[in-house]
Structure formats: structure tokens, C-alpha cells
Design a protein around this motif. Structure first.
Motif, PDB file in Angstrom:
ATOM      1  N   ASN A 203      13.405  40.430 -35.864  1.00 33.30           N
ATOM      2  CA  ASN A 203      13.579  38.983 -35.920  1.00 33.30           C
ATOM      3  C   ASN A 203      14.339  38.508 -34.682  1.00 33.30           C
ATOM      4  N   LEU A 204      13.649  38.551 -33.541  1.00 35.15           N
ATOM      5  CA  LEU A 204      14.314  38.237 -32.279  1.00 35.15           C
ATOM      6  C   LEU A 204      14.848  36.817 -32.215  1.00 35.15           C
ATOM      7  N   ARG A 205      14.241  35.933 -32.950  1.00 34.99           N
ATOM      8  CA  ARG A 205      14.702  34.540 -32.944  1.00 34.99           C
ATOM      9  C   ARG A 205      16.148  34.462 -33.451  1.00 34.99           C
ATOM     10  N   GLY A 206      16.495  35.453 -34.236  1.00 32.53           N
ATOM     11  CA  GLY A 206      17.844  35.456 -34.811  1.00 32.53           C
ATOM     12  C   GLY A 206      18.907  35.957 -33.841  1.00 32.53           C
ATOM     13  N   LEU A 207      18.470  36.526 -32.712  1.00 34.82           N
ATOM     14  CA  LEU A 207      19.447  37.033 -31.746  1.00 34.82           C
ATOM     15  C   LEU A 207      19.969  35.900 -30.879  1.00 34.82           C
ATOM     16  N   ARG A 208      21.264  35.731 -30.919  1.00 34.14           N
ATOM     17  CA  ARG A 208      21.858  34.621 -30.157  1.00 34.14           C
ATOM     18  C   ARG A 208      22.133  35.015 -28.716  1.00 34.14           C
ATOM     19  N   ALA A 209      22.092  34.019 -27.851  1.00 39.47           N
ATOM     20  CA  ALA A 209      22.490  34.248 -26.454  1.00 39.47           C
ATOM     21  C   ALA A 209      24.002  34.403 -26.414  1.00 39.47           C
ATOM     22  N   ILE A 210      24.467  35.169 -25.454  1.00 45.95           N
ATOM     23  CA  ILE A 210      25.908  35.374 -25.301  1.00 45.95           C
ATOM     24  C   ILE A 210      26.361  34.739 -23.991  1.00 45.95           C
ATOM     25  N   ASP A 211      27.454  33.975 -24.062  1.00 48.05           N
ATOM     26  CA  ASP A 211      28.029  33.373 -22.851  1.00 48.05           C
ATOM     27  C   ASP A 211      29.104  34.293 -22.300  1.00 48.05           C
ATOM     28  N   LEU A 212      28.850  34.850 -21.144  1.00 47.57           N
ATOM     29  CA  LEU A 212      29.817  35.766 -20.527  1.00 47.57           C
ATOM     30  C   LEU A 212      30.633  35.027 -19.469  1.00 47.57           C
ATOM     31  N   PRO A 213      31.959  34.959 -19.620  1.00 48.92           N
ATOM     32  CA  PRO A 213      32.788  34.366 -18.558  1.00 48.92           C
ATOM     33  C   PRO A 213      32.700  35.256 -17.316  1.00 48.92           C
ATOM     34  N   LEU A 214      32.509  34.637 -16.144  1.00 51.26           N
ATOM     35  CA  LEU A 214      32.356  35.421 -14.911  1.00 51.26           C
ATOM     36  C   LEU A 214      33.707  35.906 -14.387  1.00 51.26           C
ATOM     37  N   MET A 215      33.694  37.088 -13.823  1.00 51.14           N
ATOM     38  CA  MET A 215      34.919  37.691 -13.297  1.00 51.14           C
ATOM     39  C   MET A 215      34.747  37.984 -11.806  1.00 51.14           C
ATOM     40  N   SER A 216      35.866  38.370 -11.166  1.00 46.23           N
ATOM     41  CA  SER A 216      35.800  38.807  -9.769  1.00 46.23           C
ATOM     42  C   SER A 216      36.845  39.902  -9.561  1.00 46.23           C
ATOM     43  N   PHE A 217      36.797  40.505  -8.403  1.00 46.21           N
ATOM     44  CA  PHE A 217      37.765  41.546  -8.033  1.00 46.21           C
ATOM     45  C   PHE A 217      39.101  40.863  -7.755  1.00 46.21           C
ATOM     46  N   THR A 218      40.161  41.310  -8.417  1.00 41.62           N
ATOM     47  CA  THR A 218      41.470  40.677  -8.240  1.00 41.62           C
ATOM     48  C   THR A 218      42.517  41.710  -7.814  1.00 41.62           C
ATOM     49  N   ASP A 219      43.751  41.235  -7.599  1.00 42.30           N
ATOM     50  CA  ASP A 219      44.853  42.132  -7.231  1.00 42.30           C
ATOM     51  C   ASP A 219      45.094  43.186  -8.303  1.00 42.30           C
ATOM     52  N   LYS A 220      44.794  42.828  -9.552  1.00 41.97           N
ATOM     53  CA  LYS A 220      45.005  43.766 -10.656  1.00 41.97           C
ATOM     54  C   LYS A 220      44.146  45.040 -10.451  1.00 41.97           C
ATOM     55  N   GLU A 221      42.885  44.814 -10.051  1.00 40.47           N
ATOM     56  CA  GLU A 221      42.008  45.960  -9.776  1.00 40.47           C
ATOM     57  C   GLU A 221      42.475  46.698  -8.517  1.00 40.47           C
ATOM     58  N   LYS A 222      42.821  45.904  -7.507  1.00 43.64           N
ATOM     59  CA  LYS A 222      43.226  46.452  -6.217  1.00 43.64           C
ATOM     60  C   LYS A 222      44.444  47.368  -6.359  1.00 43.64           C
ATOM     61  N   GLU A 223      45.379  46.991  -7.233  1.00 42.06           N
ATOM     62  CA  GLU A 223      46.620  47.744  -7.403  1.00 42.06           C
ATOM     63  C   GLU A 223      46.499  48.867  -8.429  1.00 42.06           C
ATOM     64  N   SER A 224      45.347  48.974  -9.085  1.00 40.51           N
ATOM     65  CA  SER A 224      45.219  49.991 -10.131  1.00 40.51           C
ATOM     66  C   SER A 224      45.187  51.395  -9.510  1.00 40.51           C
ATOM     67  N   ILE A 225      45.702  52.359 -10.258  1.00 35.04           N
ATOM     68  CA  ILE A 225      45.795  53.738  -9.746  1.00 35.04           C
ATOM     69  C   ILE A 225      44.400  54.327  -9.493  1.00 35.04           C
ATOM     70  N   ILE A 226      43.424  53.919 -10.308  1.00 38.15           N
ATOM     71  CA  ILE A 226      42.048  54.406 -10.124  1.00 38.15           C
ATOM     72  C   ILE A 226      41.518  53.943  -8.766  1.00 38.15           C
ATOM     73  N   PHE A 227      41.689  52.632  -8.489  1.00 36.88           N
ATOM     74  CA  PHE A 227      41.184  52.076  -7.241  1.00 36.88           C
ATOM     75  C   PHE A 227      41.907  52.669  -6.036  1.00 36.88           C
ATOM     76  N   LYS A 228      43.231  52.803  -6.172  1.00 35.71           N
ATOM     77  CA  LYS A 228      44.017  53.351  -5.062  1.00 35.71           C
ATOM     78  C   LYS A 228      43.647  54.799  -4.764  1.00 35.71           C
ATOM     79  N   THR A 229      43.318  55.542  -5.816  1.00 33.02           N
ATOM     80  CA  THR A 229      42.905  56.935  -5.616  1.00 33.02           C
ATOM     81  C   THR A 229      41.589  56.980  -4.844  1.00 33.02           C
TER      82      THR A 229
END
Ligand SMILES: [Ca+2]
Length: 254
Positions: A203-229
Motif C-alpha cells: 500500500n504505497l499510497r500509505g507511505l508518507r514523505a519525510i522532510d529531512l532538515p539539511l545539514m552541513s559540515f561544521t566545527d563539531k565535525e572538524k574537531e571530532s577525534i574521528i575527523f582529526k585522525t
């Protein structure tokens, strides 16, 4: 360099051996003296450095998918999509974007959306090419209404790391296209991937669209240990390309 994680793996083991040696089954230094903040910080750094580049990239993406789950509003606008799995095919519908930021001198953008499946371990780039919508000219509220199919299977979709990555771009004729925002959708949650939700597929008609808020690369990602590694692996081409690409994923209004 693939030898680097191996080198740090041995260093990580050495740290544990050294700690045990100094502890000497309670005869040596106490836990309070050994298990300091500095010890755990060092252990964490070594733990990251002994992780392969591909794994680090997956960890980075897992963080982005989690960030998407926690996001409710965005200054970059929203993307409305729908996805479902049926008969070894993943269908991704891109409806519209709203309230995008202007990236052109005329106060508008020329948006289009790129859609790809991640991570590469599950969806090898040779078989899974990025797909994209048409460019909608001079608008901040584009209607796309396009459908994309990705041949795949349940095993791939059920991987805990699997996700759909949407990238909104502003098309430019003379200069390079500008980044306008990104959004992630966890594949294990997509209707049809979990057995329980099979009914909703009929019943595909029953599947609702999802609104995704858009994101970007921020200082939080930049400073993360994963990114720094990843950034520290200056001789690792895959790591460096990934770092460079993420750093370019920032959106600045014109
Ligand atoms: Ca443009």
C-alpha cells in the motif's frame, strides 16, 4: 599507508602491557595513579589510529546519520523524500526542497540533488553510481518529483551502517557547483527492509514523505577525534580525499 593502523595497534597493545606491568597485580602503582584522564586520552588516540581509514569513514558517517535523527529544524532548508525496498530494488523518490539558501548573486540558486548509497564496503562504487535530479533554475523552493532505483538486497540494506546520502547542490555554469546541504536516511528504517513492515509496501499510497532538515559540515565535525585522525593520515590518499571533500561541504549564503 596501510601499515600505520598496524603500527598503532601494536602501540595500543604496548600501552596496555605497560599499564599491567606498572600495576603488577596490585603490588605496583594503584588504579588511581594509572587510570588517569591522560591515560584514557592516550588510549583513545591510539584506538582511533589503529582503526583503518575505511572504518573511520564509516564511523564518521554513522555520526552524521545520528545527527540527522536528532535534527528538527535547519537554516539550510528541508528536503522532502520517500524511500522503500521491494523485490530487490530500493526506490528513492525526491519530491521537493524548501527554504534553500541563495547561492547565486541574483538571490536564488539552481538546485539539484545527488543521491548515493553509503558506505562503500556495502555499496562498492563500481556497482553503485551516484544518481542525480534535473537542475531546477532560479528557485529556493524547487519541485523535483523524480524517482530513482537502486538494485540491492536485504542483506545490504540491513547493515547497521547503510544509509542514503542526499546532497543538494547549486548548479553554476562558469564556476564549480556550490554545496547547499546534505541529508541522511538510515536504510534499516526504510519500509520493506524490516520484515514487519512488508504490509505497508503493498500500500504505497500509505507511505508518507519525510522532510529531512539539511545539514552541513561544521566545527563539531572538524574537531571530532574521528575527523582529526583521518586528517592526520597525510600519506593516505583515501583519507585525504575524504577530508577534503567533507571540508567543502559548507554552505554560505551569497
Ligand atoms: Ca547557480
Amino acid at each position: 599507508d596501510e601499515r600505520i593502523p598496524h603500527f598503532y595497534s601494536r602501540l595500543f597493545d604496548s600501552l596496555t602491557i605497560l599499564r599491567d606491568f606498572l600495576h603488577a597485580d596490585g603490588e605496583g602503582l594503584s588504579d588511581a595513579e594509572l587510570k588517569t584522564e591522560r591515560f584514557f586520552a592516550t588510549q583513545r588516540i591510539l584506538e582511533m589510529q589503529k582503526t583503518s581509514t575505511d572504518e573511520l569513514i564509516e564511523m564518521y558517517w554513522a555520526g552524521r546519520v545520528k545527527a540527522q535523527d536528532e535534527m528538527t529544524t535547519s537554516s539550510l532548508g528541508t528536503l522532502s523524500v520517500r524511500a522503500y525496498f521491494n523485490h530487490n530494488s530500493l526506490t528513492v523518490e525526491i519530491f521537493q526542497a524548501r527554504n534553500l539558501i541563495p547561492l547565486d548573486p541574483n538571490g536564488f540558486s539552481d538546485p539539484f540533488v545527488q543521491v548515493e548509497l553509503i558506505p562503500r564496503r556495502v555499496f562498492p562504487s563500481a556497482n553503485y553510481k551516484m544518481q542525480q535530479t534535473q537542475v531546477q533554475k532560479k528557485t529556493l523552493h524547487p519541485d523535483f518529483n523524480e524517482v530513482f532505483e537502486f538494485p540491492t538486497n536485504l542483506h545490504q540494506c540491513r547493515d547497521a551502517c547503510s544509509a542514503i546520502l542526499f546532497t543538494v547542490m547549486d548548479h553554476d555554469v562558469i564556476t564549480a557547483n556550490d554545496f547547499a546541504g546534505e541529508a541522511y536516511m538510515r536504510l534499516s528504517n526504510v519500509p520493506g527492509v524490516q520484515k514487519e513492515s512488508r504490509d505497508t509496501i503493498s500500500n504505497l499510497r500509505g507511505l508518507r514523505a519525510i522532510d529531512l532538515p539539511l545539514m552541513s559540515f561544521t566545527d563539531k565535525e572538524k574537531e571530532s577525534i574521528i575527523f582529526k585522525t583521518l586528517e592526520s593520515r597525510s600519506l593516505d590518499k583515501v583519507a585525504q580525499e575524504f577530508v577534503k571533500k567533507q571540508k567543502s561541504r559548507v554552505a554560505v549564503p551569497y
